[in-house]
Write a protein that holds these residues in place. Structure first.
Motif, PDB file in Angstrom:
ATOM      1  N   THR A 115       3.316  -3.107   9.123  1.00  0.00           N
ATOM      2  CA  THR A 115       2.490  -1.926   8.868  1.00  0.00           C
ATOM      3  C   THR A 115       3.342  -0.685   8.617  1.00  0.00           C
ATOM      4  OG1 THR A 115       2.298  -1.651  11.270  1.00  0.00           O
ATOM      5  CG2 THR A 115       0.463  -2.718  10.123  1.00  0.00           C
ATOM      6  N   VAL A 118       5.176  -1.403   4.745  1.00  0.00           N
ATOM      7  CA  VAL A 118       4.354  -1.255   3.541  1.00  0.00           C
ATOM      8  C   VAL A 118       4.380   0.171   2.992  1.00  0.00           C
ATOM      9  CG1 VAL A 118       2.002  -1.391   2.630  1.00  0.00           C
ATOM     10  CG2 VAL A 118       2.886  -3.228   4.066  1.00  0.00           C
ATOM     11  N   ALA A 145       9.262  -8.288  -2.690  1.00  0.00           N
ATOM     12  CA  ALA A 145       8.041  -8.402  -1.883  1.00  0.00           C
ATOM     13  C   ALA A 145       7.668  -9.864  -1.658  1.00  0.00           C
ATOM     14  CB  ALA A 145       6.895  -7.665  -2.582  1.00  0.00           C
ATOM     15  N   CYS A 149       7.455 -11.681   2.094  1.00  0.00           N
ATOM     16  CA  CYS A 149       6.253 -12.358   2.595  1.00  0.00           C
ATOM     17  C   CYS A 149       6.504 -13.845   2.837  1.00  0.00           C
ATOM     18  CB  CYS A 149       5.106 -12.175   1.599  1.00  0.00           C
ATOM     19  SG  CYS A 149       4.486 -10.487   1.522  1.00  0.00           S
ATOM     20  N   LEU A 159       0.888  -7.754  -0.816  1.00  0.00           N
ATOM     21  CA  LEU A 159       2.016  -6.826  -0.850  1.00  0.00           C
ATOM     22  C   LEU A 159       2.472  -6.576  -2.281  1.00  0.00           C
ATOM     23  CD1 LEU A 159       4.000  -5.093   0.696  1.00  0.00           C
ATOM     24  CD2 LEU A 159       5.481  -7.090   0.983  1.00  0.00           C
ATOM     25  N   ALA A 162       0.242  -4.088  -3.845  1.00  0.00           N
ATOM     26  CA  ALA A 162       0.525  -2.751  -3.316  1.00  0.00           C
ATOM     27  C   ALA A 162       1.730  -2.123  -4.015  1.00  0.00           C
ATOM     28  CB  ALA A 162       0.783  -2.836  -1.809  1.00  0.00           C
ATOM     29  N   SER A 216      -0.789   4.908   0.406  1.00  0.00           N
ATOM     30  CA  SER A 216       0.046   3.874   1.024  1.00  0.00           C
ATOM     31  C   SER A 216      -0.202   3.791   2.529  1.00  0.00           C
ATOM     32  CB  SER A 216       1.521   4.159   0.747  1.00  0.00           C
ATOM     33  OG  SER A 216       1.902   5.431   1.229  1.00  0.00           O
ATOM     34  N   HIS A 219      -3.309   1.897   2.821  1.00  0.00           N
ATOM     35  CA  HIS A 219      -3.034   0.515   2.422  1.00  0.00           C
ATOM     36  C   HIS A 219      -2.390  -0.283   3.556  1.00  0.00           C
ATOM     37  CE1 HIS A 219      -3.345  -1.726  -1.363  1.00  0.00           C
ATOM     38  NE2 HIS A 219      -2.433  -2.517  -0.856  1.00  0.00           N
ATOM     39  N   SER A 220      -1.635   0.377   4.409  1.00  0.00           N
ATOM     40  CA  SER A 220      -0.958  -0.336   5.492  1.00  0.00           C
ATOM     41  C   SER A 220      -1.942  -0.969   6.476  1.00  0.00           C
ATOM     42  CB  SER A 220      -0.023   0.620   6.237  1.00  0.00           C
ATOM     43  OG  SER A 220      -0.755   1.633   6.908  1.00  0.00           O
ATOM     44  N   PHE A 223      -2.596  -4.690   6.572  1.00  0.00           N
ATOM     45  CA  PHE A 223      -1.585  -5.563   7.190  1.00  0.00           C
ATOM     46  C   PHE A 223      -1.563  -5.425   8.713  1.00  0.00           C
ATOM     47  CE2 PHE A 223      -0.285  -4.595   2.896  1.00  0.00           C
ATOM     48  CZ  PHE A 223       0.185  -5.791   2.399  1.00  0.00           C
TER      49      PHE A 223
END
Length: 449
Positions: A115, A118, A145, A149, A159, A162, A216, A219-220, A223
């Motif tokens: 978190t 990202v 990315a 992952c 990701l 993003a 962003s 967006h975190s 996750f």
């Protein structure tokens, strides 16, 4: 209507097919431009207006040849094309240096949880995209990315989307970001520094960064379920100094030209191509094999597309179509600067979800400028709204930009295809958050002044 209707039909067909077949957009744009030039040769003074001195000539040959002369002398911005070629090649050389990958790995290794990673990766991608170009940023960050992952046992699609959204946001917010920013700079006669501070006020780059930071952060939260500690990323190989030096000279040179108030004039395109030429010659000696990757990654389609879009936009402008569109929009927003600002920002965002960003931006910048004159406000407010909305709109769907399509192709190669619903859900939230925050900052800096 006359030839206005013909120009509208040609433009609409071009927009539909270039948006539906993104990989062939250059063919449709050039075909539309060639058709308009041919029509203007057969029917002079109908699409591109003839100057009085040409009309006064007895011979018909100059009248027939005027559209071709007009094409190469006025319609095509050679500075735009030269700068696109030079800046894109220099940005791709930065990827060759391995410096962006090394910085991104350092960010990951210094962060404890996903978190926190990202927002850091998205901000870094946005800044990298602004200076090295959207394509270069996607080339570096998407594989990184995926590797991150994979090491965490996660599906990389979320990701990767993003990272691509962050790269797309800077599409038109820094002169070196891509063809959208160059079209903006060419239209508004902006230099490199004007994208950061313009007229003593914050410009589009700062507004975009505020929007990216907010988007962003939001967006975190996608996750938040991943609670495990971050895996350590392997450090990349040794950084190559020469490509970094070329890139540093390029950016420093643009800054120096800005100090002399050199607007977006031929010096920019020539300087960019000189830097690219020096870089290519140097890399040809030291990194010949890797140099092939640069030319493979260079977006040749966009290079061919640019002249076509410029010609079609000029035809729309000279036949009065763009002014008529501005009249329609002014009827919706009236004389309210705020209402028209919101209308332009929202329209740019919505249309760029389904249209190629460059095809939309070039004509709509003209519309926004005319609309600003009708409202009696600074044109920079409305043209900046077009730039912000175009970048945000290209982030919403997997097909909204060439970078998104390229990222989906890479995911498919890794057998982890992205879900349309998942991309659209996160893309809409990203675009709306970015539009609200960046639009508010832009309005506070430029609205009502």
């Amino acid at each position: 209507m006359g030839f206005n209707a013909v120009v509208i039909c040609v433009a609409v067909v071009m927009y539909i097919f270039s948006s539906a077949y993104v990989n062939k957009r250059n063919i449709f744009c050039v075909a539309a431009a060639a058709l308009l030039i041919l029509l203007s040769v057969i029917f002079p003074d109908r699409i591109f207006m003839l100057p009085e001195d040409v009309k006064a000539l007895d011979s018909r040959a100059p009248v027939r040849l005027f559209p071709l002369v007009h094409l190469f002398s006025d319609l095509i911005s050679w500075n735009f094309i030269l700068f696109y070629v030079g800046s894109s090649l220099v940005g791709l050389m930065l990827c060759l240096s391995r410096l962006p990958e090394k910085i991104a790995c350092a960010l990951i290794n210094r962060t404890r949880h996903l978190t926190m990673v990202v927002p850091a990766l998205m901000m870094f991608t946005g800044i990298l995209s602004a200076f090295a170009g959207c394509g270069a940023a996607v080339t570096v960050m998407v594989p990184l990315a995926i590797n991150l992952c994979t090491s965490l046992g996660l599906n990389p699609a979320l990701l990767v989307s993003a990272v691509v959204m962050a790269a797309n946001l800077e599409f038109a917010l820094c002169l070196t970001a891509g063809e959208g920013a160059m079209a903006f700079g060419d239209f508004a006669l902006m230099d490199f520094g004007d994208f950061f501070v313009h007229g003593g006020r914050l410009s589009v780059f700062a507004c975009g960064l505020f929007g990216l930071a907010a988007a962003s952060t939001v967006h975190s939260f996608f996750f938040r379920k991943h609670k495990d500690r971050m895996a350590q990323m392997e450090k990349s190989n040794r950084v190559r100094i020469f490509p970094c030096a070329v890139f540093a000279v390029f950016v420093a040179g643009l800054a120096v030209l800005s100090c002399f108030r050199m607007r977006f004039v031929p010096s920019y395109g020539i300087f960019a191509c000189l830097c690219a030429l020096v870089g290519i010659l140097g890399c040809a000696v030291k990194f010949r094999e890797d140099l092939k990757q640069i030319f493979h990654a260079f977006d040749w389609r966009t290079l061919v597309q640019i002249p076509g879009v410029l010609v079609v936009t000029a035809a729309l402008r000279e036949t009065g179509v763009l002014y008529a569109l501005a009249e329609i929009l002014s009827g919706l927003g009236g004389t309210s600067v705020l209402l028209n600002f919101i209308l332009i920002l929202a329209s740019s965002l919505v249309f760029c979800t389904v249209m190629d960003g460059l095809c939309f931006m070039v004509p709509f910048l003209c519309v926004a400028s005319v609309l600003a004159e009708k409202c009696g406000c600074n044109p920079f407010l409305f043209t900046s709204a077009v730039a912000l909305g175009s970048g945000l709109g290209s982030s919403v769907f997997p097909w909204s930009s060439k970078n998104s399509i390229a990222a989906c192709r890479i995911l498919k190669e890794h057998e982890t295809p992205s879900s349309l619903g998942q991309w659209a859900k996160t893309g809409i939230i990203f675009a709306v958050t970015g539009a609200v925050v960046s639009g508010a900052v832009l309005w506070m800096a430029w609205g009502g002044r």
